[in-house]
Structure formats: C-alpha cells, structure tokens
Scaffold this active site. Structure first.
Site, PDB file in Angstrom:
ATOM      1  N   ARG A 169       0.842  -1.218   0.000  1.00 31.65           N
ATOM      2  CA  ARG A 169       0.000   0.000   0.000  1.00 31.65           C
ATOM      3  C   ARG A 169       0.867   1.254   0.000  1.00 31.65           C
ATOM      4  NH1 ARG A 169      -3.082  -0.126   5.177  1.00 31.65           N
ATOM      5  NH2 ARG A 169      -3.980   1.837   4.499  1.00 31.65           N
ATOM      6  N   SER A 184      -6.044  -3.072   8.505  1.00 29.93           N
ATOM      7  CA  SER A 184      -4.638  -3.002   8.907  1.00 29.93           C
ATOM      8  C   SER A 184      -4.517  -2.642  10.389  1.00 29.93           C
ATOM      9  CB  SER A 184      -3.939  -1.938   8.044  1.00 29.93           C
ATOM     10  OG  SER A 184      -2.712  -1.567   8.595  1.00 29.93           O
TER      11      SER A 184
END
Ligand code: URA
Length: 435
Positions: A169, A184
């Site tokens: 990411r 996350s």
C-alpha cells in the site's frame, strides 16, 4: 473457489466478496499463490470501489488469522494502546507508550513503519542505535511483565498479512482507503490483545486520509469494528493541516520527544499527546473523564519517571542509552539547507502534505519498499503557523546526505509555506472525539 483474477474482477465490478473468498485470497497471498502484482490490483480495486461492512470485517479477521494472536490473559492489569492513521511529525507514541506504562497499565503496542508521506513509529525508534522492533513474541511478553510496555512491528508470526500488504500500500497509492485502514489497524490491535484502543484519526491536508468527511467516517468505522471484537474504543480526530511539533524525520523526532519529556514546551505536540493519553486513562478507569485524564497526563509528560520509563523501554529492545544522551547535539545528515522568508509577515500555512513528501525526498521515508532510510535526514521547523517572521529569517532547515536530495525536497516544498500580513485562524487541534 474463486481464482485470484476472479476475486480482483469481482471487486472491480462492485460484487460483494464472501468471508471465504477474502480468507482464501489473503492465505493465497501469504503462501505465494497470489502475487504482489495481483495484490496491488486488488488493493486498487478496493481503493476505487470500497468494501461493504461485512467485507471490511472479514478482511480484518483474515489479517488476524494470518498469524498467531498474543495471549495476555495472564496479566491482571488493563491493557491499553493507541494507534494513529499516520501524520507528518506525528511522534506521540514515543511519549504515550512510556507515560501510560507509568500508570501501571500494560501498553502492548504493535506499531507501523512510514506510510505514504507520513512517518512510522518503528522507523523513528530504529533511528536509535541498536534498537530492535523485531523481537520475538516471548521477549515482547517478558518486556510487558518487566516494564509494562513494549513496541514491536508486524512479523511473520503476528499479522504477517498486514506486514506484507502495508508495504505494498505504501508504494502503490492505496493508503487512503477506509477498509484498508480498518483491516490493517484493527487487526494489529486485536492480535496484541489490548482491552481498549484509542485511535488518533488525523484530519486535514497532511492526513493519510485528506478528505475531512472520509476521516470522520474512518473514525466511526474504527470504533465500530473494534467494539465488534469486544474491545473498548475511542477515536480522537486531530488536526493535520500543519506538521505536529517542530521536527519531521526520524532521529530528530526522537530528539524532540526526549526534549519534551525533559521539559521543553512544544505546545501542539503536548496537547495532542495529553488528550490521547487522557482518553486512554479514562478508558482504563484511571480517570473519570477524558478531560481529567488529559490534565493528569499533561502534568506527567515532562517528568523524570516518564523519561526513565522511555529509557527502560529502549534498553529492553537493545537500544543504546548512551546514544539517547546525544539528543541535544542535533545529529543530522551532512548537507543542510535553510529556507528563509522572502517578506515580513505571519506564517499562514505550512502544508503538511508537501512537507511530508519533501521529507521522503530527503531520505526520511521510502519510495519503494526496499529503500533504506537515512535516519539523520529530515526537516526542522523554526517557525509554526501564526508566528511572526522577518524577511531573511529562517523558517525551516532541511537535512540530507546529498545535494540532489535537497533539490528534490525543495521541489516538493514549492508553495507549501505561505506568509500573510494578517493572523491566520487559530488552529483547533482536537476536532472531535467519537466513542
Ligand atoms: N497505520 C496502520 O497500521 N495501518 C494503516 O493503514 C495506517 C496507519
């Protein structure tokens, strides 16, 4: 069972994925059946099309199930942690972790590295010679038993899916996405077995989620999903239009935290830190309200016990305490450049987003996952918004190992500092608190 390509296409076409699809895709990524480029495509599809509440929950579960979870049930003290979505100069964890540990609460912190244009707690800590965030779970638990606090990263054992996906990411423009933030962050917090979680959701130009309405939605979603896992949760929306504190980088941010614990006044950093601690103390039952917790904490930030606990926390993870003594020596990369005011006036803007990217160009963050950080690079702000400045006075200093890095950072800084004749609106640091 859907193949990786079918999963990516389903997401591209706004189809809802099942719990099994998501679990298989994440497992496949960890065992090599799903490649990095397929994961990148999936993340981009999620970024564009979002995820339903169920999908977000299943993704969070899949992250948790990707490794072991830590069992802290033997501790008979409240376990509390805070996590930020990432901001520029956002260094509060370095003070919060030891401070909260002095209240005889357990702080089992699984933190992150730099993400997008924002720095990461682990990178900052690793700027201290010897410090290791890669200790075993056993050592982590021993540190908690001994000192009430320990700070590690995701590992091959704990939330490995987040460790790998976080790195992707960071370099694929897929940070600013609510379901990806939630999975996350919440997965790490559930895996560490905290009883209560406080989230610092940055709002403003330098936030990892720069759309204000989206930041509010994220705060609500973090609280909701965390509660669904049976944990207490509070989100504090804090200003990130301007960097937090006066230093942006890695070692210089550690240096600033030490200075604050030793009594230096850095108003915005102290305020945000105190409110976050206040929420943690309230949640833990130490304070009767967030305000009371804030007051108690603000009195303990510049405090010998907090600093001692910080040293202990660093020493437990092999950090060189002698190195910390250099905190007032201004250790910096060899090339420096001062940005000076071209006119008299008042600083009206220090755009945190540009300043964050400039610090990456200087070497304080990564442009690709394999990049090595230059821990002594970064930016020192000598003036903050609202300060008066005279033509020729230094606004900030940039530090890097090469002139090329300084030039690239200056390009990123273009237009990021504004000077006006009138005072800007007063900065409201705490925008909202969501339970
Ligand atoms: N911190 C995390 O751990 N994950 C994110 O997505 C953002 C900040």
């Amino acid at each position: 069972m859907l193949s990786p390509v079918q999963i990516i296409k389903a997401k591209r076409h706004h189809k809802e994925l099942s719990e099994k699809d998501i679990q298989n895709f994440i497992n496949g990524f960890l065992n090599g059946d799903v490649t990095d480029y397929q994961m990148s495509a999936f993340l981009m599809a999620v970024h564009f099309n979002g995820m339903t509440d169920n999908e977000t929950f299943y993704l969070t579960e899949a992250f948790i199930n990707s490794g072991k979870t830590i069992d802290l049930s033997n501790f008979n003290k409240f376990k509390v942690d805070k996590h930020s979505i990432g901001g520029v100069g956002d260094k509060t964890s370095l003070i919060i972790a030891p401070l909260i540990a002095t209240f005889n609460l357990i702080v089992p912190m699984i933190a992150g590295r730099g993400l997008g244009h924002t720095g990461g707690t682990l990178d900052k800590l690793e700027s201290i010679q010897g410090y290791s965030a890669r200790i075993s779970v056993n050592e982590f638990i021993q540190n908690l038993e001994k000192s009430n606090v320990s700070l590690i990263g995701q590992t091959d054992e704990i939330v490995p899916a987040d460790r790998k996906i976080y790195a992707i990411r960071d370099v694929t423009g897929t940070v600013d996405c609510i379901p990806l933030f939630v999975s996350s962050i919440v997965s790490k917090k559930i895996a560490e077995d905290a009883d209560g979680l406080v989230y610092d959701v940055k709002i403003g130009k330098g936030s990892n989620l720069p759309d204000d309405d989206e930041a509010v939605k994220l705060a609500k979603k973090l609280v909701e999903v965390t509660k669904k896992f049976g944990k207490k949760s509070i989100a504090v929306l804090t200003d990130m239009n301007e960097p937090l504190g006066n230093k942006i980088g890695n070692w210089n941010e550690v240096e600033e935290c030490i200075a604050v614990m030793k009594g230096e006044k850095v108003d915005d950093l102290v305020k945000v830190t105190s409110v976050l601690c206040g929420a943690m103390l309230f949640m833990s039952g130490v304070a009767n309200s967030i305000e009371e917790g804030e007051k108690i904490s603000s009195e303990k930030i510049a405090n010998e016990n907090t600093y001692k606990k910080f040293e202990e926390m660093i020493a437990n993870q092999y950090g060189d305490i002698e190195y910390l003594k250099n905190y007032d020596k201004k250790l910096r990369s060899k090339i420096s450049y001062d940005i000076v005011a071209e006119e008299d006036g008042i600083i009206a803007e220090l755009n945190a987003y540009n300043i964050g990217y400039a610090s990456i160009e200087l070497g304080a963050g990564r442009k690709k996952s394999s990049d090595k950080i230059d821990f002594l690079s970064g930016i020192d702000l000598h003036k903050k918004c609202g300060a008066e400045i005279k033509r020729g006075e230094v606004i900030c200093s940039l530090y890097a190992e090469t002139q090329e890095r300084i030039d690239k950072a200056l390009f990123q800084m273009q237009g990021s500092i504004k000077i006006s004749k009138s005072k800007p609106q007063e900065r409201i640091l705490i925008k909202d608190i969501i339970y």
